[in-house]
Design a protein around this motif. Sequence first.
Motif, PDB file in Angstrom:
ATOM      1  N   ILE A 187       0.849  -1.193   0.000  1.00 25.78           N
ATOM      2  CA  ILE A 187       0.000   0.000   0.000  1.00 25.78           C
ATOM      3  C   ILE A 187       0.881   1.238   0.000  1.00 25.78           C
ATOM      4  N   GLY A 188       0.668   2.116  -0.964  1.00 28.57           N
ATOM      5  CA  GLY A 188       1.457   3.335  -1.083  1.00 28.57           C
ATOM      6  C   GLY A 188       1.263   4.273   0.093  1.00 28.57           C
ATOM      7  N   ASN A 189       2.261   5.130   0.348  1.00 29.48           N
ATOM      8  CA  ASN A 189       2.232   5.971   1.542  1.00 29.48           C
ATOM      9  C   ASN A 189       1.443   7.263   1.375  1.00 29.48           C
ATOM     10  N   SER A 190       0.610   7.328   0.319  1.00 30.63           N
ATOM     11  CA  SER A 190      -0.315   8.458   0.185  1.00 30.63           C
ATOM     12  C   SER A 190      -1.755   8.045   0.456  1.00 30.63           C
ATOM     13  N   VAL A 191      -1.975   6.758   0.649  1.00 29.69           N
ATOM     14  CA  VAL A 191      -3.325   6.259   0.925  1.00 29.69           C
ATOM     15  C   VAL A 191      -3.757   6.707   2.317  1.00 29.69           C
ATOM     16  N   THR A 192      -4.904   7.373   2.385  1.00 34.11           N
ATOM     17  CA  THR A 192      -5.396   7.875   3.668  1.00 34.11           C
ATOM     18  C   THR A 192      -6.540   7.029   4.228  1.00 34.11           C
ATOM     19  N   SER A 193      -7.195   6.251   3.374  1.00 31.38           N
ATOM     20  CA  SER A 193      -8.301   5.435   3.873  1.00 31.38           C
ATOM     21  C   SER A 193      -8.365   4.100   3.138  1.00 31.38           C
ATOM     22  N   ILE A 194      -8.724   3.077   3.892  1.00 30.36           N
ATOM     23  CA  ILE A 194      -8.966   1.745   3.339  1.00 30.36           C
ATOM     24  C   ILE A 194     -10.465   1.501   3.488  1.00 30.36           C
ATOM     25  N   GLY A 195     -11.153   1.379   2.383  1.00 30.34           N
ATOM     26  CA  GLY A 195     -12.601   1.364   2.376  1.00 30.34           C
ATOM     27  C   GLY A 195     -13.237   0.099   2.917  1.00 30.34           C
ATOM     28  N   GLU A 196     -14.547   0.168   3.093  1.00 31.69           N
ATOM     29  CA  GLU A 196     -15.324  -0.982   3.540  1.00 31.69           C
ATOM     30  C   GLU A 196     -15.154  -2.148   2.583  1.00 31.69           C
ATOM     31  N   TRP A 197     -14.994  -3.342   3.140  1.00 27.53           N
ATOM     32  CA  TRP A 197     -14.912  -4.574   2.355  1.00 27.53           C
ATOM     33  C   TRP A 197     -13.710  -4.607   1.406  1.00 27.53           C
ATOM     34  N   ALA A 198     -12.754  -3.732   1.570  1.00 25.89           N
ATOM     35  CA  ALA A 198     -11.672  -3.572   0.589  1.00 25.89           C
ATOM     36  C   ALA A 198     -10.934  -4.869   0.287  1.00 25.89           C
ATOM     37  N   PHE A 199     -10.614  -5.652   1.330  1.00 22.71           N
ATOM     38  CA  PHE A 199      -9.879  -6.906   1.143  1.00 22.71           C
ATOM     39  C   PHE A 199     -10.676  -8.101   1.689  1.00 22.71           C
ATOM     40  N   TYR A 200     -11.951  -7.957   1.753  1.00 24.16           N
ATOM     41  CA  TYR A 200     -12.813  -9.023   2.285  1.00 24.16           C
ATOM     42  C   TYR A 200     -12.611 -10.322   1.494  1.00 24.16           C
ATOM     43  N   GLY A 201     -12.405 -11.411   2.205  1.00 29.98           N
ATOM     44  CA  GLY A 201     -12.302 -12.715   1.540  1.00 29.98           C
ATOM     45  C   GLY A 201     -10.997 -12.976   0.830  1.00 29.98           C
ATOM     46  N   CYS A 202      -9.958 -12.178   1.135  1.00 24.83           N
ATOM     47  CA  CYS A 202      -8.628 -12.450   0.560  1.00 24.83           C
ATOM     48  C   CYS A 202      -7.985 -13.529   1.435  1.00 24.83           C
ATOM     49  N   LEU A 203      -8.365 -14.755   1.187  1.00 23.15           N
ATOM     50  CA  LEU A 203      -8.055 -15.878   2.071  1.00 23.15           C
ATOM     51  C   LEU A 203      -6.568 -16.148   2.214  1.00 23.15           C
ATOM     52  N   SER A 204      -5.781 -15.825   1.190  1.00 24.77           N
ATOM     53  CA  SER A 204      -4.353 -16.163   1.204  1.00 24.77           C
ATOM     54  C   SER A 204      -3.465 -15.029   1.694  1.00 24.77           C
ATOM     55  N   LEU A 205      -4.054 -13.885   2.002  1.00 27.78           N
ATOM     56  CA  LEU A 205      -3.265 -12.742   2.463  1.00 27.78           C
ATOM     57  C   LEU A 205      -2.690 -13.038   3.840  1.00 27.78           C
TER      58      LEU A 205
ATOM     59  N   PRO B 212       0.513   1.958   5.904  1.00 29.14           N
ATOM     60  CA  PRO B 212       1.411   3.112   6.040  1.00 29.14           C
ATOM     61  C   PRO B 212       0.873   4.163   7.010  1.00 29.14           C
ATOM     62  N   ASN B 213       1.748   5.044   7.450  1.00 32.42           N
ATOM     63  CA  ASN B 213       1.393   6.085   8.408  1.00 32.42           C
ATOM     64  C   ASN B 213       0.414   7.115   7.854  1.00 32.42           C
ATOM     65  N   SER B 214       0.199   7.093   6.568  1.00 27.23           N
ATOM     66  CA  SER B 214      -0.731   8.048   5.962  1.00 27.23           C
ATOM     67  C   SER B 214      -2.192   7.675   6.205  1.00 27.23           C
ATOM     68  N   VAL B 215      -2.452   6.407   6.526  1.00 27.18           N
ATOM     69  CA  VAL B 215      -3.825   5.920   6.684  1.00 27.18           C
ATOM     70  C   VAL B 215      -4.433   6.413   7.992  1.00 27.18           C
ATOM     71  N   THR B 216      -5.637   6.978   7.898  1.00 26.05           N
ATOM     72  CA  THR B 216      -6.341   7.466   9.090  1.00 26.05           C
ATOM     73  C   THR B 216      -7.582   6.638   9.414  1.00 26.05           C
ATOM     74  N   SER B 217      -8.094   5.892   8.440  1.00 24.05           N
ATOM     75  CA  SER B 217      -9.301   5.111   8.710  1.00 24.05           C
ATOM     76  C   SER B 217      -9.288   3.776   7.973  1.00 24.05           C
ATOM     77  N   ILE B 218      -9.833   2.765   8.637  1.00 22.16           N
ATOM     78  CA  ILE B 218      -9.994   1.426   8.062  1.00 22.16           C
ATOM     79  C   ILE B 218     -11.478   1.097   8.143  1.00 22.16           C
ATOM     80  N   GLY B 219     -12.108   0.880   7.011  1.00 21.20           N
ATOM     81  CA  GLY B 219     -13.549   0.690   6.962  1.00 21.20           C
ATOM     82  C   GLY B 219     -14.015  -0.647   7.504  1.00 21.20           C
ATOM     83  N   LYS B 220     -15.306  -0.746   7.733  1.00 18.19           N
ATOM     84  CA  LYS B 220     -15.872  -1.987   8.259  1.00 18.19           C
ATOM     85  C   LYS B 220     -15.678  -3.132   7.266  1.00 18.19           C
ATOM     86  N   TYR B 221     -15.421  -4.301   7.814  1.00 22.73           N
ATOM     87  CA  TYR B 221     -15.203  -5.527   7.044  1.00 22.73           C
ATOM     88  C   TYR B 221     -13.997  -5.447   6.109  1.00 22.73           C
TER      89      TYR B 221
END
Length: 224
Positions: free
Chosen positions: A160-178, A184-193
């Motif tokens: 994830i690049g260091n300009s990303v400020t938010s990770i949206g809802e369901w963004a990586f939902y079901g990524c079973l192999s992750l 990064p320190n730029s992120v201020t919010s992580i959405g539900k699920y």
Amino acid sequence: MKSLVLAVMGLLCSMSVSADYFEVDGIYYNITTDNTVAVTYRGDDYSSYYDEYSGEVKIPESVTYNGHTYSVTSIGDYAFYGCSSLTSVELPNSVTSIGASAFSGCWSLTSVEIPNSVTSIGAYAFSGCWDLTSVEIPNSVTSIGRGTFYDCPNLTSVEIGNSVTSIGEWAFYGCLSLTSVEIPNSVTSIGKYAFNCCHRLTSVEIPNSVTSIGDHAFAECYGL
């Protein structure tokens, strides 16, 4: 007389469509401004044709049609939707946005390089890309939208690049192999699920910049 009027109206409509929509070297484009185009799907609706794109696709920085050259600046909504035989796509540095569900359902897509020119990625852009194993989100992108990588079960690596400020809802939902993700320190919010059902996720470091984490963001992450 009525038949003549209808015929003329039909001709005008067909002229309008042909003026805004065209195909060059197997890739379809919509004219967005006088000098720019977006890659699009074949037909009047994204579900009109299936697998219009397959194998390896390289999108040019510019395209010439009827003597006029256009810059390719975006991948339109649903552009590659359901192209299950698409294996890889090369995006030019002229592209600044990837539309909603642009690559959704591209089961066989194994690799895509997002250029530094891209600033926005639409909702569910890569959802259902079952064979996608890794992705690098460049510093130019400021947010990861809703369901961007929803149901990508073989996705093992995400940068994830260091300009990303938010990770949206369901963004990586079901990524079973992750197995791990570095936020990064730029992120201020992580959405539900956001990381729900990432069963193999064993570690995650949440930086001090994060002020909110949505409901069930890391639920069913059995490896944590």
